[in-house]
Every structure is written in structure tokens, then in C-alpha cells.
Design a protein around this motif. Structure first.
Motif, PDB file in Angstrom:
ATOM      1  N   VAL A  24       0.813  -1.096   0.049  1.00 15.15           N
ATOM      2  CA  VAL A  24      -0.022   0.117  -0.205  1.00 15.15           C
ATOM      3  C   VAL A  24       1.018   1.172   0.499  1.00 15.15           C
ATOM      4  N   CYS A  25       2.013   1.095   1.081  1.00 14.80           N
ATOM      5  CA  CYS A  25       3.044   2.133   1.025  1.00 14.80           C
ATOM      6  C   CYS A  25       3.257   2.518  -0.056  1.00 14.80           C
ATOM      7  N   ASP A  26       4.114   1.285  -1.217  1.00 18.85           N
ATOM      8  CA  ASP A  26       4.631   1.857  -2.447  1.00 18.85           C
ATOM      9  C   ASP A  26       4.100   2.363  -2.947  1.00 18.85           C
ATOM     10  N   ARG A  27       3.030   2.100  -3.328  1.00 15.60           N
ATOM     11  CA  ARG A  27       1.635   2.944  -4.140  1.00 15.60           C
ATOM     12  C   ARG A  27       1.160   4.589  -3.682  1.00 15.60           C
ATOM     13  N   TRP A  28       1.317   4.481  -2.512  1.00 14.90           N
ATOM     14  CA  TRP A  28       0.191   5.448  -1.623  1.00 14.90           C
ATOM     15  C   TRP A  28       0.307   6.835  -2.913  1.00 14.90           C
ATOM     16  N   ASP A  29       1.203   7.286  -3.753  1.00 18.21           N
ATOM     17  CA  ASP A  29       0.842   8.600  -4.221  1.00 18.21           C
ATOM     18  C   ASP A  29      -0.394   8.374  -5.365  1.00 18.21           C
ATOM     19  N   GLN A  30      -0.316   7.115  -6.065  1.00 15.86           N
ATOM     20  CA  GLN A  30      -1.397   6.513  -6.819  1.00 15.86           C
ATOM     21  C   GLN A  30      -2.637   6.243  -6.212  1.00 15.86           C
ATOM     22  N   ILE A  31      -2.557   5.951  -4.578  1.00 11.69           N
ATOM     23  CA  ILE A  31      -3.962   5.500  -4.054  1.00 11.69           C
ATOM     24  C   ILE A  31      -4.142   6.940  -3.514  1.00 11.69           C
ATOM     25  N   TRP A  32      -3.564   8.271  -3.081  1.00 11.57           N
ATOM     26  CA  TRP A  32      -3.747   9.303  -2.603  1.00 11.57           C
ATOM     27  C   TRP A  32      -4.345  10.480  -4.124  1.00 11.57           C
ATOM     28  N   ASN A  33      -4.168   9.747  -5.130  1.00 11.61           N
ATOM     29  CA  ASN A  33      -5.213  10.351  -5.760  1.00 11.61           C
ATOM     30  C   ASN A  33      -5.727  10.132  -7.046  1.00 11.61           C
ATOM     31  N   PHE A  34      -5.927   8.549  -6.179  1.00 15.72           N
ATOM     32  CA  PHE A  34      -7.366   8.307  -6.275  1.00 15.72           C
ATOM     33  C   PHE A  34      -8.982   9.048  -7.280  1.00 15.72           C
ATOM     34  N   ARG A  35      -8.873   9.159  -8.118  1.00 11.36           N
ATOM     35  CA  ARG A  35      -9.907   9.601  -8.770  1.00 11.36           C
ATOM     36  C   ARG A  35     -11.864   8.998  -8.679  1.00 11.36           C
ATOM     37  N   ALA A  36     -12.299   8.981  -7.421  1.00 14.80           N
ATOM     38  CA  ALA A  36     -13.733   8.974  -7.211  1.00 14.80           C
ATOM     39  C   ALA A  36     -14.572   9.102  -8.729  1.00 14.80           C
ATOM     40  N   ARG A  37     -15.857   9.185  -7.796  1.00 15.68           N
ATOM     41  CA  ARG A  37     -16.644   9.596  -9.155  1.00 15.68           C
ATOM     42  C   ARG A  37     -18.126   9.223  -7.946  1.00 15.68           C
ATOM     43  N   PRO A  38     -18.768  10.920  -8.750  1.00 14.19           N
ATOM     44  CA  PRO A  38     -19.519  11.052  -7.927  1.00 14.19           C
ATOM     45  C   PRO A  38     -20.875  10.538  -7.271  1.00 14.19           C
ATOM     46  N   ASP A  39     -21.103   9.167  -8.441  1.00  7.83           N
ATOM     47  CA  ASP A  39     -22.153   8.457  -7.369  1.00  7.83           C
ATOM     48  C   ASP A  39     -21.080   6.916  -7.176  1.00  7.83           C
ATOM     49  N   ASP A  40     -19.945   6.771  -6.391  1.00  7.36           N
ATOM     50  CA  ASP A  40     -18.983   5.983  -5.879  1.00  7.36           C
ATOM     51  C   ASP A  40     -20.343   5.683  -4.388  1.00  7.36           C
ATOM     52  N   LEU A  41     -19.978   4.705  -4.416  1.00  7.31           N
ATOM     53  CA  LEU A  41     -19.952   4.655  -2.936  1.00  7.31           C
ATOM     54  C   LEU A  41     -19.390   3.309  -2.126  1.00  7.31           C
ATOM     55  N   LEU A  42     -18.586   3.666  -0.815  1.00 12.74           N
ATOM     56  CA  LEU A  42     -17.640   3.841  -0.443  1.00 12.74           C
ATOM     57  C   LEU A  42     -17.555   2.334   0.927  1.00 12.74           C
ATOM     58  N   ILE A  43     -17.801   1.881   1.410  1.00 15.37           N
ATOM     59  CA  ILE A  43     -17.879   1.027   2.413  1.00 15.37           C
ATOM     60  C   ILE A  43     -16.190   0.831   2.731  1.00 15.37           C
ATOM     61  N   THR A  44     -16.516   1.763   4.311  1.00 17.13           N
ATOM     62  CA  THR A  44     -15.403   1.447   4.837  1.00 17.13           C
ATOM     63  C   THR A  44     -15.423   1.252   6.008  1.00 17.13           C
ATOM     64  N   THR A  45     -14.477  -0.278   6.860  1.00 19.93           N
ATOM     65  CA  THR A  45     -14.360  -0.695   7.817  1.00 19.93           C
ATOM     66  C   THR A  45     -12.648  -0.817   8.500  1.00 19.93           C
ATOM     67  N   TYR A  46     -12.611  -1.302   9.430  1.00 20.10           N
ATOM     68  CA  TYR A  46     -11.707  -1.585  10.406  1.00 20.10           C
ATOM     69  C   TYR A  46     -11.367  -3.226  10.269  1.00 20.10           C
ATOM     70  N   ALA A  47     -10.338  -3.685   9.446  1.00 24.45           N
ATOM     71  CA  ALA A  47     -10.265  -5.124   9.425  1.00 24.45           C
ATOM     72  C   ALA A  47     -10.979  -5.988   9.912  1.00 24.45           C
ATOM     73  N   LYS A  48     -11.518  -6.956   9.575  1.00 21.16           N
ATOM     74  CA  LYS A  48     -12.417  -8.453  10.598  1.00 21.16           C
ATOM     75  C   LYS A  48     -13.501  -7.267  11.037  1.00 21.16           C
ATOM     76  N   ALA A  49     -14.275  -6.131  10.715  1.00 22.51           N
ATOM     77  CA  ALA A  49     -15.467  -6.011  10.964  1.00 22.51           C
ATOM     78  C   ALA A  49     -16.731  -6.091  10.775  1.00 22.51           C
ATOM     79  N   GLY A  50     -16.326  -7.062   9.931  1.00 18.52           N
ATOM     80  CA  GLY A  50     -17.874  -7.740   9.377  1.00 18.52           C
ATOM     81  C   GLY A  50     -18.222  -7.236   7.451  1.00 18.52           C
ATOM     82  N   THR A  51     -16.961  -6.920   7.544  1.00 21.20           N
ATOM     83  CA  THR A  51     -17.251  -5.691   6.369  1.00 21.20           C
ATOM     84  C   THR A  51     -18.035  -6.926   4.984  1.00 21.20           C
TER      85      THR A  51
END
Ligand code: A3P
Length: 282
Positions: A24-51
Motif C-alpha cells: 500500500v505504501c509503495d503505491r501511496w501516491d496513486q492511492i492518494w490521487n485515486f479519482r472518485a466519481r460522484p456516484d461511488d459508494l465507499l464501504i469503510t470498516t476496520y479490518a475484520k469488522a464484518g465488511t
């Protein structure tokens, strides 16, 4: 995930003081600059949380309860895990190639979420669950597990910071914050919250079908949702099956009295200045 819990120090690195897999760190620039789209839905959880559970529910809602459509691919292909690259899949590329509307997954703490999700005012669903305690205990390292939970040195950062960070963020962003315990207690009520958030209206019959299809027992036998398609290098089911128990309060079977007291003490301190509260059992 073995990916999340059994990495050696050399397989990890840090971004902004948060421990992450090195990939993840090695690709951080790309991840940080990820282009979201207005109709994206992001599911965010802490690992093992029932994602995976909430992912399946969301997919079923988006496909009006069509089980066959929800079996079109495994969870990680249906909902790209944006920060993760393994030799088997790359979340970023999967996401970029995916037509809209996309549903994406992340375990990133709120401060590390690519800013374009906020700029595009995407909807975010946040799960936070206390039962990760039992999960982390089982999946990590035996007696030292309590330290593991309390520690800052865990992948995707300290659990307390993670849950509180997202809790605060919901004041300013379009975030639906859900609780594993609530979903377990009354799936219909909680799925209705999701429907409202996604601005969907479904017949009662379809809702019942979704509840049934996303029960632990059914998902456990669904190869498109139980991670048995994952290569052992990424998910080793011999350590513990991915669909392990799916209950609330399993910590009681694993914490000693002393560990429990220590945990309560630590929890009180770290959660003293937040309105966020956890139910430890149902
Ligand atoms: P347990 O190990 O306690 O059984 P994630 O998807 O974030 O990695 O979380 C995995 C946990 O969610 C596992 O917890 C798994 O059993 C549980 N889970 C997955 N699907 C579930 C469902 N339909 N009902 C209840 N728990 C579920």
C-alpha cells in the motif's frame, strides 16, 4: 485476513504514522490521487469488522435481491479493495476499469481516504463493531493479543483512532454509520437504514430475501462471499475459516478476567471524550 494480521515488520511500512502493508505504501501516491466519481459508494470498516457482510447486503440491494447477479464474482472483484494490490488482484486497477456506479471498499482511517471521495461528495458507509475484539484475538497472536488491540502498531492503525475518526467525520460528510451488533440484533431495521441511505425502495418480500441470503449460515456456504476462492497466500482458511462464528460477545470465550479488566480500563480511557459507544454483547 492473513493479509491483515500476520505480516512481518518488513512487509509493512507507514503513511502518516499509520502502519500499512508495504504494498500500500509503495503505491501511496496513486492511492492518494485515486479519482472518485460522484456516484461511488465507499464501504469503510476496520479490518475484520464484518465488511463482507455489509458488502453482500449492499450488492443484494443494488441488484434488487437477484441472487444470481450477486454470484457474478467474488466479493473482492465485485467491490474493489482500493488500497490493496496482491499478485492476484489490484484494487486500484479493478476500480478504475469498473463502470459506474461503483461500490468500493477500504480499511483506511478517515484521514488517509483519498480526498477526491470528499470532493465528489460520495456516499460512505461505515461499519464499526466491537466484536473485532474476538476476531483479532483469534487471528493474531494468542496471549499478546490484548496488547495488539491497544497498540498503535497494527495494520490500518489503532482501532480507537479509526472508529473515532470516522465517527467525527460523519458530522461533515454523507456517512451512514452502522453497527455489527445492531445488524445482528435486527437485520430488517438496519437494512432499511441502508435502503434509505441508498435511496432505494424494495418490496417487503425482496427485503426478506436479502435478509435470508445474507445470514451467516447462507453466506458461509456461498463461495462468492466466503473467501474460499482466495488463494491461501492471501487468505489461509486452515488458520481460521473466514466465516468463523459471526456472533457478538465471543470475546467472553477468549478473554481472561484479567484481560477483560485491562481492556475495560483502556477502553474507558480512550473512549472518554467521544459520544461513540459500543455494545459488548446483545
Ligand atoms: P467472526 O470471525 O467473528 O466469525 P470482515 O468481512 O470485515 O473481514 O469480517 C469478517 C467477520 O464478519 C467474521 O467474523 C465473519 O464470520 C463475520 N461475518 C461475515 N458474514 C456474516 C454474516 N452474514 N453474519 C454475521 N457475521 C458475518
Amino acid at each position: 485476513l492473513s493479509l491483515e494480521c500476520s505480516m512481518t515488520r518488513s512487509e509493512t511500512d507507514e503513511v502518516g504514522g499509520v502502519l500499512l502493508p508495504k504494498s500500500v505504501c509503495d503505491r501511496w501516491d496513486q492511492i492518494w490521487n485515486f479519482r472518485a466519481r460522484p456516484d461511488d459508494l465507499l464501504i469503510t470498516t476496520y479490518a475484520k469488522a464484518g465488511t463482507t457482510w455489509i458488502q453482500e447486503i449492499v450488492d443484494m440491494i443494488q441488484h434488487d435481491g437477484d441472487i444470481e447477479k450477486c454470484k457474478r464474482a467474488t466479493t473482492y472483484l465485485r467491490h474493489p479493495f482500493i488500497e490493496i494490490t496482491t499478485k492476484y488482484f489490484a484494487g486500484l486497477e479493478l476500480a478504475e476499469a469498473m463502470p459506474s456506479p461503483r461500490t468500493l471498499k477500504t480499511h483506511l482511517p478517515v484521514q488517509l481516504v483519498p480526498p477526491s471521495f470528499w470532493e465528489q461528495e460520495c456516499k460512505v458507509m461505515r461499519g464499526r463493531w466491537v466484536r473485532l475484539v474476538s476476531r483479532l484475538l483469534l487471528k493474531s497472536r494468542g496471549p499478546s493479543s490484548l496488547n495488539f488491540i491497544q497498540s498503535q502498531i497494527v495494520l490500518w492503525g489503532c482501532w480507537y483512532d479509526h472508529v473515532k475518526g470516522w465517527w467525527d467525520a460523519k458530522e461533515n460528510h454523507c456517512i451512514l454509520y452502522l453497527f455489527y451488533e445492531d445488524l445482528k440484533e435486527d437485520p430488517k431495521r438496519e437494512i432499511q437504514k441502508v435502503l434509505q441511505f441508498l435511496e432505494k425502495d424494495l418490496e417487503n418480500e425482496v427485503l426478506d430475501k436479502i435478509i435470508h441470503h445474507t445470514t451467516f449460515e447462507i453466506m458461509k456456504d456461498n463461495p462468492m462471499a466466503n473467501y474460499t476462492f482466495q488463494p491461501p497466500a492471501v487468505m489461509d482458511h486452515s488458520i481460521s475459516p473466514f466465516m468463523r462464528k459471526g456472533t457478538v460477545g465471543d470475546w467472553k470465550n477468549h478473554f481472561t478476567m484479567a484481560q477483560n479488566e485491562k481492556f475495560d480500563d483502556d477502553y474507558r480511557k480512550k473512549m472518554s471524550r467521544t459520544s461513540l459507544t459500543f455494545r459488548m454483547e446483545l
